[in-house]
Design a protein around this motif. Sequence first.
Motif, PDB file in Angstrom:
ATOM      1  N   LEU A 244       6.516  32.438  47.329  1.00 33.70           N
ATOM      2  CA  LEU A 244       5.100  32.209  47.629  1.00 33.70           C
ATOM      3  C   LEU A 244       4.955  31.864  49.105  1.00 33.70           C
ATOM      4  CD1 LEU A 244       4.106  30.124  44.492  1.00 33.70           C
ATOM      5  CD2 LEU A 244       3.025  32.272  45.176  1.00 33.70           C
ATOM      6  N   ASP A 245       5.698  30.842  49.540  1.00 34.60           N
ATOM      7  CA  ASP A 245       5.748  30.496  50.956  1.00 34.60           C
ATOM      8  C   ASP A 245       6.671  29.305  51.152  1.00 34.60           C
ATOM      9  OD1 ASP A 245       4.965  31.249  53.530  1.00 34.60           O
ATOM     10  OD2 ASP A 245       3.517  29.633  53.676  1.00 34.60           O
ATOM     11  N   ALA A 246       7.004  29.043  52.408  1.00 41.03           N
ATOM     12  CA  ALA A 246       7.713  27.829  52.797  1.00 41.03           C
ATOM     13  C   ALA A 246       6.684  26.928  53.463  1.00 41.03           C
ATOM     14  CB  ALA A 246       8.858  28.155  53.753  1.00 41.03           C
ATOM     15  N   PHE A 247       6.506  25.728  52.919  1.00 38.18           N
ATOM     16  CA  PHE A 247       5.374  24.885  53.325  1.00 38.18           C
ATOM     17  C   PHE A 247       5.764  23.413  53.308  1.00 38.18           C
ATOM     18  CE2 PHE A 247       1.187  22.919  51.768  1.00 38.18           C
ATOM     19  CZ  PHE A 247       0.711  22.730  53.056  1.00 38.18           C
ATOM     20  N   ASP A 248       5.552  22.742  54.425  1.00 36.41           N
ATOM     21  CA  ASP A 248       5.828  21.303  54.540  1.00 36.41           C
ATOM     22  C   ASP A 248       4.599  20.538  54.057  1.00 36.41           C
ATOM     23  OD1 ASP A 248       6.665  18.774  55.170  1.00 36.41           O
ATOM     24  OD2 ASP A 248       6.676  19.079  57.346  1.00 36.41           O
ATOM     25  N   PHE A 249       4.467  20.403  52.744  1.00 42.71           N
ATOM     26  CA  PHE A 249       3.249  19.821  52.174  1.00 42.71           C
ATOM     27  C   PHE A 249       3.148  18.323  52.417  1.00 42.71           C
ATOM     28  CE2 PHE A 249       6.334  19.069  48.842  1.00 42.71           C
ATOM     29  CZ  PHE A 249       5.958  17.849  48.299  1.00 42.71           C
ATOM     30  N   ASN A 250       4.286  17.646  52.635  1.00 44.00           N
ATOM     31  CA  ASN A 250       4.262  16.191  52.818  1.00 44.00           C
ATOM     32  C   ASN A 250       4.546  15.770  54.261  1.00 44.00           C
ATOM     33  OD1 ASN A 250       6.936  16.886  52.914  1.00 44.00           O
ATOM     34  ND2 ASN A 250       7.576  15.622  51.191  1.00 44.00           N
ATOM     35  N   ASN A 251       4.566  16.733  55.175  1.00 39.92           N
ATOM     36  CA  ASN A 251       4.710  16.457  56.616  1.00 39.92           C
ATOM     37  C   ASN A 251       5.943  15.628  56.960  1.00 39.92           C
ATOM     38  OD1 ASN A 251       2.291  17.828  57.404  1.00 39.92           O
ATOM     39  ND2 ASN A 251       1.108  16.071  56.655  1.00 39.92           N
ATOM     40  N   ASP A 252       7.072  15.970  56.334  1.00 39.28           N
ATOM     41  CA  ASP A 252       8.307  15.253  56.652  1.00 39.28           C
ATOM     42  C   ASP A 252       9.191  16.033  57.624  1.00 39.28           C
ATOM     43  OD1 ASP A 252       9.289  17.290  55.087  1.00 39.28           O
ATOM     44  OD2 ASP A 252      10.347  16.002  53.659  1.00 39.28           O
ATOM     45  N   GLY A 253       8.657  17.147  58.141  1.00 36.97           N
ATOM     46  CA  GLY A 253       9.389  17.935  59.124  1.00 36.97           C
ATOM     47  C   GLY A 253      10.251  19.036  58.545  1.00 36.97           C
ATOM     48  N   GLN A 254      10.278  19.156  57.218  1.00 38.29           N
ATOM     49  CA  GLN A 254      11.068  20.200  56.575  1.00 38.29           C
ATOM     50  C   GLN A 254      10.241  20.882  55.501  1.00 38.29           C
ATOM     51  OE1 GLN A 254      15.380  19.688  55.549  1.00 38.29           O
ATOM     52  NE2 GLN A 254      14.665  19.871  53.445  1.00 38.29           N
ATOM     53  N   LYS A 255      10.207  22.204  55.525  1.00 33.53           N
ATOM     54  CA  LYS A 255       9.402  22.948  54.561  1.00 33.53           C
ATOM     55  C   LYS A 255      10.117  23.092  53.224  1.00 33.53           C
ATOM     56  CE  LYS A 255       7.400  25.730  58.284  1.00 33.53           C
ATOM     57  NZ  LYS A 255       7.345  27.064  58.910  1.00 33.53           N
ATOM     58  N   GLU A 256       9.358  22.918  52.154  1.00 31.91           N
ATOM     59  CA  GLU A 256       9.845  23.224  50.825  1.00 31.91           C
ATOM     60  C   GLU A 256       9.572  24.700  50.545  1.00 31.91           C
ATOM     61  OE1 GLU A 256      10.054  19.151  51.179  1.00 31.91           O
ATOM     62  OE2 GLU A 256       8.231  20.334  51.445  1.00 31.91           O
ATOM     63  N   ILE A 257      10.380  25.310  49.705  1.00 33.71           N
ATOM     64  CA  ILE A 257      10.193  26.712  49.343  1.00 33.71           C
ATOM     65  C   ILE A 257       9.524  26.795  47.977  1.00 33.71           C
ATOM     66  CG2 ILE A 257      11.381  28.863  48.739  1.00 33.71           C
ATOM     67  CD1 ILE A 257      13.384  28.283  50.927  1.00 33.71           C
ATOM     68  N   PHE A 258       8.343  27.402  47.944  1.00 31.52           N
ATOM     69  CA  PHE A 258       7.570  27.577  46.720  1.00 31.52           C
ATOM     70  C   PHE A 258       7.767  29.005  46.212  1.00 31.52           C
ATOM     71  CE2 PHE A 258       5.660  24.001  48.737  1.00 31.52           C
ATOM     72  CZ  PHE A 258       4.943  23.276  47.796  1.00 31.52           C
TER      73      PHE A 258
END
Length: 292
Positions: A244-258
Amino acid sequence: MRKTFSFIVLVCVFSNILFSQQTNTKDPIIFALVFDGTWLDPIAFVKKGKLVHIESSVAMKDTREILVSKYYKMQTPYNLIFGGGKNGTVIVEDNHWGDCSGYSAIVKVKSKVKPDQASPALASNLKIPKTQNNFRRELTFSEKKIVEKLVKAEFKKHRIENKKLNSINLNAIDFNNDKVPEFVGSFYVITGKKSRGLLFFIAEKTKGGSYSFSFKSFEMIVEKDVMSGNIKDLDEGIYHEILLDAFDFNNDGQKEIFTVGYAFEGNNYFVYRKVAGKWKKVFDTYSYRCGY
């Protein structure tokens, strides 16, 4: 990848009240933008930097009514997230209940990005920092060659050789903002008239400078296990796990992969995070549509 979905009907007078108290119009929410790019499907609420399941009441109808009243009001805009940052807007155009509408709404996309079933995206009411790194692209010719070599080697481990490689989805992302791309892909091989080999992977560059799979998931599927009874449905993306996308939803500097796993009665959604050097599935949920 696939889950058997069943309703567990409970008698609970206060379920709707409790859900309403826990959910308000200011709660951040993350959606998947799937199928033809006009289908908005909720993945999770974001509370205190964590993903929270959508289903918090006992019946699908109740949950949908809350989504419609608070999140699907006509002309409600959401950020289109593609490449980890804002890449346009999606606007709610139809929130009516249908036989197979599940928790979804129909939206109009205003963006240069054109999401579709094989290249879906995310949407959210989260505020996207202007500094958020926006990176998602197709692979170069040389990068594709690197990936194909890895994919062939992986299929060989499963005794699948000399077969045409088919790509459902393949993207370069940058989950940790180090300007070194990672590759996320969904491939399949036609292993017979009634069978397919499916592979989902994340590939990263090693310290030695070469690429290798840092995460991989292989599945062999035969026609008798396909709900529709037609193995060719897999060639259109059904049962595959797709970025779906790589998105840093919690602004910790690292994107999660959805990712999304398309199925006949609903969609599976997964979220991966790099933890202690390894990809870990930190969230998964199922969004039911209707019986097939």
